[in-house]
Every structure is written in structure tokens, then in C-alpha cells.
Design a protein around this motif. Structure first.
Motif: not given
Ligand SMILES: NC(=O)c1ccc[n+]([C@@H]2O[C@H](COP(=O)([O-])OP(=O)(O)OC[C@H]3O[C@@H](n4cnc5c(N)ncnc54)[C@H](O)[C@@H]3O)[C@@H](O)[C@H]2O)c1
Ligand SMILES: NC(=O)c1ccc[n+]([C@@H]2O[C@H](COP(=O)([O-])OP(=O)(O)OC[C@H]3O[C@@H](n4cnc5c(N)ncnc54)[C@H](O)[C@@H]3O)[C@@H](O)[C@H]2O)c1
Ligand SMILES: NC(=O)c1ccc[n+]([C@@H]2O[C@H](COP(=O)([O-])OP(=O)(O)OC[C@H]3O[C@@H](n4cnc5c(N)ncnc54)[C@H](O)[C@@H]3O)[C@@H](O)[C@H]2O)c1
Ligand SMILES: NC(=O)c1ccc[n+]([C@@H]2O[C@H](COP(=O)([O-])OP(=O)(O)OC[C@H]3O[C@@H](n4cnc5c(N)ncnc54)[C@H](O)[C@@H]3O)[C@@H](O)[C@H]2O)c1
Ligand code: NA
Ligand code: NA
Lengths: 378, 378, 378, 378
Positions: C8, C14, C137, C210, C246, C352
Motif C-alpha cells: 500500500i 520505500v 502516514t 512504524d 515523508d 518503533k
Molecule cells: N523511510 C523510513 O525510514 C520509514 C521509517 C518508518 C516509517 N516510515 C513510513 O513509511 C511510509 C512511506 O514512507 P516513504 O518515504 O516511502 O513516503 P513517500 O511519500 O515516498 O511514499 C508514500 C506513498 O504512499 C502513497 N499514498 C498516500 N496515501 C495513500 C493511500 N491512501 N493508499 C495508497 N497509497 C497512498 C503516496 O502516493 C506515495 O506514493 C511513511 O508513512 C513513513 O512515515 C518510513
């Protein structure tokens, strides 16, 4: 030149450290480390000597000076042996402090403040008195139409509603009593058109705002470094962790906002553009009087290559501020006697958010200060 | 003013970054970030334009410029797209590079270096040529009686034993060919009485030593900050971790010593005393071309209260050095044409260990540089 | 064991880093650095191999995977050469991604999500499918009475008003489709009594919350260090500066609050008390995908002597998160096959803010994970 | 269990801090912060109570304990009020200290040391005595054939030449007197085959080496963190800046070498490979008793993406070391009474360079220690 230093916030950390320090300097118990008026380029005949300074002040609390000095010693801000050695002198200063007066109108309050200043001058046969605000930072003051001119202000002060925040009322009272005024805090102080008018009429000088003692001091040399090397600063983010009385107050978002704004001004001035990022202040009681500030600067070099620098500053705010308070008092007294009136824009070296449109790079501020001081020696 | 830049160490990181950058600037592919001669206060009619610079140089290795540029791009020092876009121009520069000549005597070698310089000037119809040493830092050179005067030196160069380290021989050859000379390294270069005599006779300017690009740059603004605030620096300790070609060489204790000495000079100059502490250099291959320097400063404030500051600098040395090499070439060429000869002490802004007794505070060095540059436009 | 990984947020940083990485690992183009399931203590027969993983997913944007991969390469998150080498495989993955469906009721939407999952399983003949939330998030979700039990929830989902935040709806759909579910974000996910009931009924496992990739990872070893040495932590303050997608989302105070809360939990757990201080998150676009976190810890030692420690973490969030996403998929698939259902509290090592009351010290989490994984090989 | 603690180096910083602290703990004037034997998992019936500890020791200087305690208080290592409150008790300890004896042969000297130990045991009616070396770190000792076996050693000690460094002679004397021995320093201590033989014959336990109090402590949790996450550490470089007595001694390259070696061992053990980089120690008098250590770690994550972490540790070495000295004394006494003899490899938690092949990750060392301590309670 017998010079009175009247401190608004006289029982606070900065004030008491300044008193202990000046007394120790007079007694030749310490070196004047941190006092810029003791540097060869500034030291001069025009400045009052350590033996010519007399202290008084207002506060809203009644903690004895000696007790506060002991607390500062316990916190490592100043050496306990000095407090012990100077107990008698500090008790004498204590006798001259007054509770901040209050009357039914702000005009009445200002009158009583001015009366205290007059009585201080007489009692000690002072040539002149410098009033310095080192009290708790106020919330950003609400604008009021009466701030725009002296006539309107005078009328409004007689009304039942407060028109001026305390720092501005102190400046008003100082000016009416013929005293110069320094605001070492980010509060309003003399920064109102009505007060500028009054200072001019009374022919007294004033200066401010917000003593530059830590992170902003470092910024005032690092930002010019990036500018002179034509490096492009992308972001500048900082966080200040501090306890102590000032920290507790800054935990209040309103006071915090005033302070944070004055901390970023130097970047725009020195770089010619405003990089991304903010400077935060967090209250952490456990950190006490030794503040820790951390800043991260990201910048681009040749061909867009990204680089970064970070610094951690671990300083004792009161020990950094107190000698500057003494410097400002000496310089303002000498300027007053030399006939200067209105905003002393040449004192930007000391402030985060100086009056006027002077340079914000420390080296240029120093040059302006040195030239100004040389002029005082006539 | 068609200006030749002859680089000793032409296939090294700094040299190749400078060549790529100058070519990109001429093609208007990039902003002149990091070039101080593009700041409004310095930019002026007297300086050669980006389109007027022509590159040549010596090296002891044969790595193609394009290959080195690709390696620098892979390491993040410069953008790969620039190398791709400028491949043709870089190949043209390649054609003008020469292996460092060698003959039976140092006089012979110097003659061949000078011949290469003359041929370079003729071929490109250059108004003048600036020789810049950006080759590997040499070990501290052994003293020799013939260094004391030009006559003795000339005689000694004809003998079978080498008298001059390579950097000084390059300066000698440059001067005899009527070229100015810049030493961007801590090596000996023109710092010998005999060479000063020669430069004067030939009426050519020269400058050095050791480009100020990282930790020392920061020191040159922080140390004055402490001085201007009359804070007493107790200790200043630093460590530089770097990989890359320069790092590998500095792992050699002899070269390291030369560099470390030039890194601490600024402290004594700016503070008026020499605090405790040393500045170390460690070679760490994994760190590559982005150097990390960490410094800890401990200092005393008012009443002896101890405080501290630390900073971490994470910079790309070649990206910081290359624009300065171009700045120095432009300024020295303009100075040469304006009739300056001998040591250009006004260029202290660029160096860790500048010639002459000029200021070591960056802001003062800047003021001296701006005044000097303004004079060139006269 | 052919294993589907349904992401998702499949077009986010990521997710795309995980896809590129898994594809590169299958092609043996890279080492499995950062993958803990490749450590000798965890690697085992029960886990699906790199060649057995198949990717699909939902997103609300349509940026092509290949374009996103190129952008990540340009930002230094992953090597450009991998993207070039794997273009074909990534285009194949692209074909399997679906826009997040939407219907008139949440029951309808959940049905379509489940249908996409079913179709994915069939098309690729998968043994089982792990759904992993790596989408933006969410703000903290409002409580709703229907969260308390499955019957109430099922009824409410048929109504016109949304009852579940998107992450919880995804978990609901996953469970109804017989898939396990991992929440790598701080969003609600499966953390509702009604969903716990559903998971149990469907006999599927789930885990969260998380991913622990930076500052909190460091805290999870440093806080136990202070505890084991009986040192008293007085304050622990941190700031995280980050750009990227993010970061932009976390600039929103609501999402920020969810994240900040999950970042401090480890301290109370490991120390047995909650020290002063907060952990901040600031969005700084210029910082991009490489986050910088700075933490200051002040602590008391023997006889109350105050000391301090600070650290700066400079990590690439996506490069830290992506291998953990793969690890979680492999472990959850194996657990599912081994008959585990309900919350996988043994996976606290990765999070976390883990489900259940397991240890928060990294070493203890590791021991629990190793024991759990060993059990899967049974 | 009345337990004697005989300190070699009894007038040094660690020793005096330990004496002040134990006395204050007995008087219930302080909390046992920093004492790990007061944690719930270790506290147990088998350990001697604070009231059962009796101090004695040898030193080669004669500075009174009280004077040293005052100096430590002035330096901020311990609170001055404790020294004032405990003056009487500290003067009593003073009376039991002895100058390090010396005789014509090392056998003679050892005999006198053993006699002092016997006299100490008798005078205070002690159940047993733990000898702890907290004296100045020695240079690396020269190998000698007599180190290989007890018979050869006994013979050699009777000769005119010294065969053992002082720390090993102290261990020899302790063992002959039936005392256990702890080496808190990196010196040789009991690490010789001949002494292992003697300890076994006398049935006494021993432990060491080099108390783990700062940078290495942090390494022992961070290195396992990188390992457990399968992140590849490329380089780990550190610098320790310290003043104080220990710092002055470590300025000596020979002692420095011994210390530096023991500081890097943990990395190889925890990671399974040895990353690039060294750990330096620099003496900086101005820094005094509060050491500053800075470490930079560079590491690769998924797909080779480079990242970095740095930390600054600002700790008071004596305040960190002293409670561990007390912990070691209590644990060793209990182990001795419980019948343990030979190297106590379960005490690796306390040391940079522990005896035996135990784990080097702090969490595993803790588990080993907790199991061992539980065993003592029978
Ligand atoms: N990178 C890390 O170290 C880390 C650590 C812990 C948690 N996270 C969490 O992982 C998540 C992803 O991080 P990221 O850096 O890839 O962010 P990002 O913004 O690059 O990617 C998020 C993706 O989710 C999509 N999205 C938004 N709402 C959606 C929905 N309702 N259904 C489906 N897709 C949806 C967006 O269009 C985007 O492509 C974040 O919530 C972040 O807080 C990341
Ligand atoms: N210390 C520094 O480095 C530094 C630098 C710049 C500015 N400042 C400013 O200096 C001021 C003093 O700082 P501090 O650390 O001494 O704070 P503090 O809290 O120790 O002292 C402030 C004193 O002001 C008194 N006070 C409050 N309201 C008053 C009023 N209306 N009239 C008179 N007295 C009043 C308080 O009772 C207290 O005694 C603060 O505003 C601070 O922001 C300090
Ligand atoms: N990069 C910086 O920030 C910086 C700052 C100050 C000084 N410097 C100095 O600049 C110099 C170049 O640095 P770099 O990073 O490019 O190093 P580098 O190792 O990449 O390049 C040095 C080049 O000099 C060549 N060389 C060696 N001996 C030579 C000789 N006798 N004649 C001609 N060529 C010779 C080498 O083959 C190599 O190509 C070094 O001395 C360095 O200390 C660099
Ligand atoms: N403080 C820490 O965190 C720590 C950690 C690990 C190891 N250590 C080691 O503990 C030892 C003590 O450290 P310190 O800070 O107390 O040093 P210190 O210099 O304050 O004290 C050492 C004492 O040993 C005495 N001494 C020297 N040679 C002796 C001998 N042959 N016999 C008896 N006494 C002798 C000295 O006179 C001095 O009083 C050092 O070896 C140090 O490396 C300390
Ligand atoms: Na730092
Ligand atoms: Na740092």
C-alpha cells in the motif's frame, strides 16, 4: 564619571552576575574576560572605570541578591569564592534595590519609576544613569494607536487601560528622568515612534535589542564566511535547549516567538537571501543555566556539490551576557556624556536584533563599534 | 586578456575539477557558486573572462583527464552530466598537457619546463601565463646554502645533486619564463630568498600557500569571534578524516607535518596567544573525497566560567578548492598585467599560510582583497 | 513458497527501493546489506527466497515505478546502474500495480481491495500474500464506537460515512482476503479491537508499527546502556531534519504528532522512567532523502556528577527501511505458513512502536526474534 | 561479610572517588547512581553491604586523601559538601594507607606487599581482601622467559633484575597473600601464565582489564546495533581529549599504545571484521577530568548507500569508573567466597579488554553477568 546602572530585572541571573562581576573587577579579584571594553581597541579615557559604577534596580520578586548569587555559584555560573569574598558589597547593593512600583495609571507608575531613578542619582551623586532592561522577555506587545506619537501617548498613559508593555514603560520613565536606556531583551523597549520622539526631546541615547551571546553570535561570523566564499546556503536549522529562568519563560510560545524571530534576522542580512530552516527554543529544566545549541547548515559549493556543517555551542548564558551588560553601560554612559542622543546604531555588535540598518556581520559591527568608541575619546 | 593557466599536477582532483568547472562556466552550464571573483565586490573589468582562460599543465601520471573527471563524478565531486556534456572540450585540454620533464641537472629540467611554458604561450597566443601548483604536497624540504641567493642557486642548479624540491623548481622555471606563480599547496614553492630575488628581477608576482578550504576557513572566522568578545580560548583540538589522493599522501608523516603546521597558524595570529591542542590529519580511505573535520574549542568566559563549542565540517575538498584556483588565476593575471611583482600579500584570503604579515581574520583578509582588486580596475 | 508482497503506497520511496532491491538481490547484482534475514542467526529454510517474491500494490498517484526509481537514483538513494540494469523487471512490476479502488461505502472499497488481492494471488499462483502498508502516514484517527467489535464494524462499513482510516481499511481488506498485514507506518493499521477479532477469525498474523530506522534505532541501544550502568538520564532531546515525500507529509502537525509519540516510547520502556525532553521533526526540503537527526542526552553519574552525550545520525531513510520491509515480508509469510495468527509481538525488533508488551531494548528484541525465527524452521 | 578493598594507586582520582562514594553510600548521603550491583537484577544477599567495606591501599605519592578529595570537588568530579561531611571518615581511611614498599629483589618487595595485605586483614578482622589496581597505566611490559611458569618466575624474582612490571608484581603478592585481584587498568596485571598458575594453586579469582567507562562503552552497544541490522561499517575513527592525571600519563606514547589497542578490540569482536580507522588519545590539560570523545562511523546500507553517524561523549572518567570499582570489589568478594578461582570471565561487562573469549556486546555481557551473580546467591 560616576555612573549609575539601573537594572530592570535586578534580581535575575544576568543582573546578579553583572553585579558580582563588576564588584569583583573593582576589587581586582578577576580578569576582565568577556568584557570587550577592556580590549586595547576599545579601552579609553572616555569610559567610566570599574570603580565608578554604582548599581540599583527594580524587580518584581524579592529574592535577596546574595541568595541568588549563591544559587548561581551552585549552578557553576560563577565561582563561589567570589560570592563569599564580596558578600559585604553585595549586601550594600541589595539596600539600593526597589520593588517595581505600580500606580492607578501607567503615567502614575512611570512617575514613580522616574522618582526612584532621581533618588538613585541624588543619593550616589551620579553624573548620569543608564537604565538597562534585563527582565523577563515579554510576549509580543499588541499595537496601539497611541504608540505613534508622543502627544497621543502622554494622553493615553493617563487613562485607566495599560497602553505600554512594561519594557516600554521603563524606557518612557528613563527618558523622562533624563536617563539613557538599553534593552538587552527582545521586548518592545524604546522601539515605538512615540518613545523615539521623547528620547530626542530629552536628548538621551538608547540601544537594543536582545544581547547576542550564543548561537546568533556564531551565526554572525559563519553566515558572512559562506557569503564571502560565494557558497550557497540551502538550509540553516537550529535548536536551543536551555533551562534556568529565561528558559522557563521562553517555554511560553508568545515569548518564544519574539526570540526566534530575532535569531534568524542575521542570516537574511548576511547572505542576501533567506535559507530554509528555523531556529527553535526548547525549555529543558535539567539543562539548567548552560545552554546547548545545535545548528545544521547545508550548502552548495562549486558545480552544485552539496556539503554540510554542524556546530554545538555549550555556553553559560548569564556569564556571556553579564560582561556585555557592563560594556553597554560604559559605552552608553560615555556616549551620553559626549552628547549622543537617539538610537545608538553603532552598538549592533552586542545585539541579535540591533536598531537601525547597520551591518549584521560581526567583523563589520566591530569596525563600526571601534570607530564609534574612538570618537568618544575625542 | 587571453590568460593561460598552467597546472602543476594537472591530472589531480583539484586540477581536473577546476578544468571541468571553468569549461562549464564558459559554456554557461552552471552558476559560479564558490567563485569569489564573481561576487559584486570583486567582479571587475580587469579580470579575464571565463572565455579567455586556456588550460595546460604537467603531471607525473598519465590518467586521461576525461577518465579522472568520470571518477570524480562517480565520487559525487561533480555532476556526471557536465562531464558528458563537455567531453569534447576536455579532450581538447588533454591534448595540451605534458609529462613533467626531467634532465640530467635541475637547470636542465627547469629549462625544459620553461620551454613547455613558452610553447604553451605561443601556441595559444596568450597575453600571459599563471603557473599554479596543485600537485601532491611534498615532504618538508631540506635547507641548502644555495637557497639564500640567486647567484648561488643558479650555480648549484647546474650541479649533479638536486637542490630544490619540485615545487620550488617549478617556481624557478615559471619565473625564468616570465610567468607568475601560485602555490596552492603547503610545499616550498617560491618561499626561498633566491626565488624572491628572481621574481623581482623578472618583475613577476607570486602567491601562496595552501588553499584554505575547510577547517582552517572556519577557524579564520571563529578565532576572531572569540578574540573580539575577549573570551579566552583554552584549547582548540581538531581532527581531519579524509580519503582521496590528497589523503593518501598526507598519511605520510612528513607531508602531514607540513600541513598540520600551516593549519594552526591562524589561531596564534587571531588570538594573540597559542591555545593548547593540535590539529590532526588521518587518512581513511572509506571517507573518500568528502572530508570530515571535527574541532573542539574550550574557552573561559566572565569570571572564569568554562564553556565549549564543537563543530563538524563535512566538505568536498576538490569542490571547495577548484573555484579558488580559478579565482587566484584571474586575480594574479590581472595583478601581473597591472604591474604588480613580488609576493601578493593581499591574497591572504585564499590561504592557510599566506605570504607576508597580513591579517589572519577572514573579514580583514576580505577587506584587503577587495581594496586590492578595486585597485586593479583603476 | 511463492510469496506475494502487496504494497500500500507502492509508488513511494520505500516501496520502490524495496522493489529495486529485491529484484537486484534475485539477480545477484548486490549484497544483502541491511537485510537482517540474511544474517546467519536468522537465515533459514522456512523463509521464501529472493526468487520467490512477487510484487504488487496500490497507490493514489500514477508516477511510473521506473521514473520514481530514476529520481531515487538521482538523489543518491540507490545506484543508477541498478535501475538501468533492471528496467525490464521493474516495468513488469509496474504492470501489476493498481490504483487504490474507491466505492460508495467503505465496505464496497474493502471489497475491491480484497478483489485486487485475490486476483494478484491467482495470476501469480502465490502460496500466500503479505500486505504491507508503506503509504503516507495518516493523521491520528478519530475514535469511533464501531472500532470496538467486528459485528459493529461490519455494520458501520455499510453506511455512508467513513468509519476507518485508510490504513485500517487496508488491514480489514487484507484479513478478509486471508492475507497477513504489516504496518510499517505509525498509522492505525490493524490496531483496533474489531480488526484483532477479524484476524483471529481469519487465522492470519499481523505486525507493526512504524519501521525503526534511525534516531529511534540508536535510542533502542543507548537507552539500555544507560539503564544497565545505572546512570540516571535527566533529559533526552532530539530533532529530526528531513525532506523527501515523508518529510513533506510530516510537516503536517497531525501526522507529526503520531510520529513523535512513537519516537519517545522506547525511552520510558528502557529506562523505567520518562526523562525530560521531546523529539521534534522538521521538514527541510533542501535536506532531501538523507535525514539528519541530532540528540542530546544529559545524565547523572556517581555522586550526582552531570555528564552529556550527543549524536548525529545522517541516514538515508528509504535505504534503511526497504530491506526491513523485505525482511518483514519474508518472516510474516513464513509465520503465516507455520500457523501463526494474531499479533506477531516477536517482531518488535523492526518497529518503533511494536504491538504487545515485548522488550524495547534492541538486544532483547533480537533475542526474541531469533528464537521466533528458529521456531519457524522447526 | 567484612570485605577489604586494597587499592594500588590509592591516592589517585579513581581510588579517592571510590572511597568518598562508598563512605557516602554507607552514610546514606547519596543514591547509588552508577553502581550496577544496586540494580534489581544484581542486588543480592551474597554481596557485601556498603557498611561491610573497608579501604586500604598503596601509592607512590603522599598527597593526603582529603586534599585529593578537595581537588576533585573543585574540579566538579564530586560534590564539595560530601567531602566536608565525610572528612572524619576519610581521615580514618588515610591512616590505613601505606607507601608502596620496595626491597632489594622483587621477591622481597612482593613479600612486603603481602605483609601489608596480611596486616590489613588482621587489623580489621576481614573475611577476605580484594586487591584492585587503579594505578597509573604502565608502558607495555617486555616479555621475559620467566613469565611462562611459576617455578621459573619464583626463581627469577629472587634475582637482582626486575622481571615483572609493578602491576604483575602486585598480582603476584595478592595471590601469595590469598587475595583476589582486579586490574582496572590496561597494564599487565595477572595476564601471565605464571600468575594464572599461582592463582589456581592459591584458589583465588581475578579479573580485568581496563574499566569500560566512555567511548568504548558506547561502542559496545553501537557496534552490535550495526551488526544486528546487517549494516556494513566502513570506518570507525575516534579521538579522546582528556586532561587530569590519567591524561598526562597517556600523553606518553608507550602507555597510549596499550590503551588504544584495548579500545578497538570491541569493534572486531562485535562486527566480525575490523573496519578502517583508529582511536586516538590526546592529552589536553585544559580539558581536565571531563573527557571529550568524538567518534565518526561511516557505514553502507541497502544497495551500498553510504551513511554516517557521529557522537560526542562528555563524561567524567573518575565518576564513571569509581562505582564500577566498588561493583567489582563486591562481586569478586562474593565470587571468592562462593569458591570461584581463576579468571572471572563473566565480568566482561566492566572491561574494555576482558579476560577470556566472552561476548563483547554489552547486552550479552550483561546477561552473562546477571547469570553469574544469580549463581552467587546460591
Ligand atoms: N523511510 C523510513 O525510514 C520509514 C521509517 C518508518 C516509517 N516510515 C513510513 O513509511 C511510509 C512511506 O514512507 P516513504 O518515504 O516511502 O513516503 P513517500 O511519500 O515516498 O511514499 C508514500 C506513498 O504512499 C502513497 N499514498 C498516500 N496515501 C495513500 C493511500 N491512501 N493508499 C495508497 N497509497 C497512498 C503516496 O502516493 C506515495 O506514493 C511513511 O508513512 C513513513 O512515515 C518510513
Ligand atoms: N543570558 C543571555 O545570554 C541573554 C541574551 C539575550 C537576552 N537575554 C534576556 O535577558 C533577560 C534576563 O535573562 P535572565 O537569564 O537574567 O532571566 P531571569 O529569569 O534570571 O531574570 C529575569 C528577572 O526579571 C524579573 N522581572 C520579570 N518581570 C519584571 C518586570 N516587569 N520588571 C522588573 N523585573 C521583572 C524577574 O523577577 C527576574 O528576576 C531575558 O529577557 C533574556 O531573554 C539574556
Ligand atoms: N583540495 C583542497 O581542499 C586543498 C586545499 C589546500 C591544498 N590542497 C593541495 O592541493 C594539492 C592537490 O590536491 P588533490 O586533491 O588534487 O590531490 P591529487 O592527489 O588528486 O592530485 C595531485 C596530482 O599531482 C600529481 N603530481 C605529484 N607529484 C607531481 C610533480 N612533482 N609534478 C607534477 N605533478 C605531480 C599527481 O600525479 C596527481 O595527479 C595537494 O598538495 C593538496 O594538499 C588541496
Ligand atoms: N577513570 C576511568 O574512566 C578509567 C577507565 C579505565 C581505566 N582507568 C585506569 O585507572 C587508572 C587510574 O586512573 P586515575 O584517573 O585514577 O589516575 P591518577 O593518575 O589520578 O591516579 C593514579 C595513581 O596511581 C599512583 N601510582 C602510580 N604508580 C604506582 C605504583 N607503581 N604503585 C602504586 N601506585 C602508583 C599514582 O601516584 C596516582 O596516585 C589508570 O591506569 C587509568 O588508565 C581509568
Ligand atoms: Na557535535
Ligand atoms: Na556532532
Amino acid at each position: 564619571m560616576r555612573t549609575g546602572i539601573w537594572l530592570i530585572g535586578a534580581r535575575g541571573s544576568v543582573a546578579v552576575t553583572a553585579m558580582v562581576g563588576a564588584t569583583a573587577l573593582r576589587a581586582r579579584l578577576v580578569e576582565p574576560t568577556g568584557c570587550v571594553t577592556e580590549l586595547p581597541q576599545l579601552r579609553g579615557a572616555a569610559l567610566p572605570g570599574w570603580g565608578e559604577l554604582v548599581f540599583g534596580g527594580h524587580d518584581i520578586v524579592t529574592t535577596p541578591v546574595l541568595k541568588k548569587a549563591d544559587a548561581l555559584a551552585a549552578a557553576g555560573v560563577l565561582p563561589g569564592r567570589l560570592v563569599a569574598a564580596l558578600a559585604e558589597e553585595l549586601t550594600a547593593i541589595e539596600a539600593g534595590l526597589r520593588p517595581l512600583p505600580a500606580a492607578g495609571t501607567q503615567a502614575g507608575t512611570a512617575g514613580r519609576i522616574a522618582a526612584d531613578l532621581g533618588e538613585f542619582r541624588e543619593r550616589h551623586a551620579l553624573d548620569l544613569v543608564v537604565v538597562i532592561n534585563v527582565s523577563t522577555t515579554e510576549p509580543l506587545a499588541a499595537p496601539h494607536p497611541a504608540h505613534a506619537g508622543l502627544a497621543a501617548l502622554t494622553a493615553a498613559l493617563d487613562g485607566p487601560e495599560p497602553v505600554l508593555p512594561p519594557s516600554a514603560l521603563a524606557a518612557y520613565a528613563a527618558f523622562t528622568a533624563g536617563c539613557s536606556f538599553i534593552d538587552f531583551t527582545p521586548s518592545t523597549g524604546a522601539r515605538l515612534p512615540a518613545l523615539a520622539e521623547l528620547a530626542e526631546r530629552q536628548h538621551v541615547p538608547y540601544a537594543g535589542h536582545d544581547g547576542k551571546t550564543g548561537e546568533t553570535l556564531v551565526k554572525s561570523v559563519l553566515a558572512p564566511m559562506f557569503a564571502l566564499r560565494n557558497l550557497r546556503v540551502r538550509s540553516w536549522s537550529g535548536i536551543n535547549l536551555l533551562g534556568g529562568g529565561d528558559g522557563a519563560n521562553l517555554a511560553d510560545p508568545a515569548a518564544n516567538a519574539a526570540k526566534v524571530a530575532s535569531k534568524q534576522r542575521v542570516l537574511g542580512d548576511a547572505l542576501g537571501y533567506r535559507p530554509e530552516g528555523t531556529s527553535r527554543i526548547d525549555y529543558v529544566a535539567a539543562i539548567g543555566d548552560f545552554k546547548t545549541a545545535w545548528d545544521l547548515v547545508t550548502f552548495d559549493g562549486f558545480l552544485g556539490t552539496g556539503m554540510r556543517m554542524e556546530f554545538t555551542w555549550h555556553g553559560c548564558d548569564s556569564a556571556l551576557a553579564a560582561p556585555l551588560v557592563l560594556d553597554l553601560a560604559r559605552l552608553t554612559a560615555a556616549a551620553h556624556r559626549a552628547g549622543h542622543a537617539g538610537p545608538l546604531t553603532e552598538l549592533g555588535f552586542f545585539f541579535k536584533d540591533p536598531l537601525g540598518a547597520g551591518p549584521s556581520a560581526l567583523a563589520e559591527q566591530w569596525a563600526a563599534l571601534a570607530a564609534f568608541t574612538a570618537g568618544l575619546d575625542g
